[in-house]
Design a protein around this motif. Structure first.
Motif, PDB file in Angstrom:
ATOM      1  N   THR A   1      29.865  55.485 -13.544  1.00 56.40           N
ATOM      2  CA  THR A   1      30.709  54.275 -13.581  1.00 56.40           C
ATOM      3  C   THR A   1      29.942  53.293 -12.318  1.00 56.40           C
ATOM      4  OG1 THR A   1      32.708  55.230 -14.221  1.00 56.40           O
ATOM      5  CG2 THR A   1      32.878  52.892 -13.176  1.00 56.40           C
TER       6      THR A   1
ATOM      7  N   ARG B   1      32.217  43.893 -19.121  1.00 53.50           N
ATOM      8  CA  ARG B   1      32.201  45.352 -18.914  1.00 53.50           C
ATOM      9  C   ARG B   1      32.405  45.892 -17.655  1.00 53.50           C
ATOM     10  NH1 ARG B   1      27.161  48.574 -21.411  1.00 53.50           N
ATOM     11  NH2 ARG B   1      28.317  50.698 -21.819  1.00 53.50           N
TER      12      ARG B   1
ATOM     13  N   VAL C   1      35.635  48.204 -16.276  1.00 52.47           N
ATOM     14  CA  VAL C   1      35.580  49.547 -15.861  1.00 52.47           C
ATOM     15  C   VAL C   1      36.092  49.718 -14.439  1.00 52.47           C
ATOM     16  CG1 VAL C   1      33.838  50.451 -17.172  1.00 52.47           C
ATOM     17  CG2 VAL C   1      33.321  49.524 -15.025  1.00 52.47           C
TER      18      VAL C   1
ATOM     19  N   ARG D   1      40.054  49.897 -14.838  1.00 53.38           N
ATOM     20  CA  ARG D   1      40.688  51.101 -15.328  1.00 53.38           C
ATOM     21  C   ARG D   1      41.600  51.675 -14.393  1.00 53.38           C
ATOM     22  NH1 ARG D   1      35.617  53.445 -18.561  1.00 53.38           N
ATOM     23  NH2 ARG D   1      35.370  54.056 -16.605  1.00 53.38           N
TER      24      ARG D   1
END
Ligand code: SER
Length: 400
Positions: free
Chosen positions: A268, A304, A308, A311
């Motif tokens: 990540t 994007r 992430v 999340r």
């Protein structure tokens, strides 16, 4: 990755650029200034994906004001590699060191200089190199000149067809190429570039002598060119003995500052650094988020990252990004730091605000009874056309 293939003390990325450019200047090449990420009008792609893009008219025969031998550093953006971002060798925005012979010297000369620079200038052990060469197809014969050159040098060669044909798009200048690979394994080299991905491609020399027409036929270009391209971050990280492009010196400030701000796992972290850095350069080159074209690529990069980041913790915000990262990136790409740093911050923050709103609206709409079952194509069209909810966002919300 093998850390022992050079005899030199560690070279910074800037040292690599300097060594490369000086080497070619000593051999009669003029340095040209790299262009922005926006290709010249008429180019079929959204972003400059290789150093040759801005030079297309000169490869097609127009005399270049600086002569027949050129060298430069060109920033490039590749969305074809987007899914590979996060591995050890791919970045969305990267820099390509390039050299050109515009109807001047031929492929053997180019490969000889390339080999001498890698082994002599950069100190790479020649036993760790492998070459690939075009083996011929039903339109163009095998590239025997390159094959003989590598055989003379004692460099192992693999012949391929598609992998050794370079083109800029479905039509336009193209030609056979010879690629140079460096072994990155911990064992002595084994297998071949197509057989073992520890062979990493570092330099591509294209014999750019054909033009493909819309009907697929090939015609000769008015002159026989050479176009070479070498990924800067990839070579620098290998010379620095690092295991991935994300560990070369260019990413030092990112690795120092981002983990303290957002604790992220390694994949990540790589994605976040790559996409944010790319978004900054793209904004610095004048692109703004939009639903089509270049702006959509930018939008996807930012969204994007946010997806992430959120999340684990939806309170994370781009406004917290240290300005040092923006300044470092803009400076590296020779953009206008004083003017653009503020613009980059504003664009990122505004895009984040829009995305939060869209997600909020998406959650509300999807909570309606009509959307409780499986979503069909018609639902997806309706959600897009009536509520402005893109398909990928809807699918993400349904998964979440
Ligand atoms: N155009 C070739 C490439 O992008 C060489 O510069 O690989």
């Amino acid at each position: 990755m093998n850390t022992t293939h050079t005899t030199h003390t560690e070279l910074s990325t800037e040292d690599v650029v300097r060594t490369f450019v000086e080497y070619y200047e000593e051999r009669g090449h003029h340095r040209i200034t790299g262009s922005t990420l926006l290709p010249p009008p008429g180019d079929p792609v959204l972003f400059t994906t290789s150093g040759m893009h801005p030079l297309t008219p000169y490869l097609e025969g127009r005399p270049h004001p600086l002569g027949r031998r050129l060298v430069n550093v060109q920033r490039c953006l590749r969305t074809t590699d987007l899914d590979e971002v996060g591995d050890s060798t791919h970045l969305t925005v990267f820099e390509m060191l390039g050299t050109w012979s515009l109807g001047d010297y031929e492929g053997q000369q180019s490969l000889t200089w390339g080999y001498d620079l890698l082994t002599g200038g950069f100190g790479i052990d020649p036993r760790l190199l492998h070459a690939t060469v075009f083996g011929g197809d039903d339109q163009v014969g095998p590239d025997t000149a390159s094959l003989e050159l590598w055989q003379d040098r004692g460099v192992p060669v693999e012949l391929t067809v598609e992998d050794n044909w370079w083109s800029n798009g479905p039509t336009g200048p193209c030609g056979p190429d010879s690629e140079i690979f460096l072994w990155t394994g911990d064992t002595p080299p084994e297998s071949t570039p197509t057989g073992d991905d520890r062979w990493v491609e570092i330099w591509n020399h294209v014999m750019m002598r054909h033009r493909r027409l819309a009907d697929g036929t090939l015609v000769p270009l008015p002159q026989r060119n050479i176009d070479t391209g070498l990924g800067l971050e990839r070579l620098a990280s290998l010379l620095q003995g690092r295991t991935s492009v994300f560990e070369c010196d260019i990413f030092d400030p990112w690795r120092r500052l981002v983990p303290g701000l957002w604790p992220l796992d390694e994949p990540t972290l790589r994605l976040v650094c790559d996409h944010l850095r790319s978004a900054m350069v793209v904004i610095g080159d004048g692109v703004r988020p939009a639903n089509t074209g270049r702006g959509y690529v930018l939008r996807r990069l930012v969204r994007r990252v946010l997806t992430v980041l959120w999340r684990d913790d939806s309170s994370r915000q781009l406004v917290d990004l240290p300005s040092e990262l923006t300044r470092h990136t803009l400076e590296h790409f020779r953009q206008d730091v004083d003017m653009d740093a503020e613009v980059v911050r504003r664009v990122l923050v505004e895009e984040e605000r829009r995305f939060r709103q869209l997600l909020e609206r998406g959650r509300q709409v999807l909570a309606r009874p009509r959307f409780q079952g499986p979503l069909g194509e018609e639902d997806l069209h309706y959600l897009h056309d009536t509520h402005g909810l893109p398909r990928d966002l809807v699918l993400t919300l349904r998964q979440g």
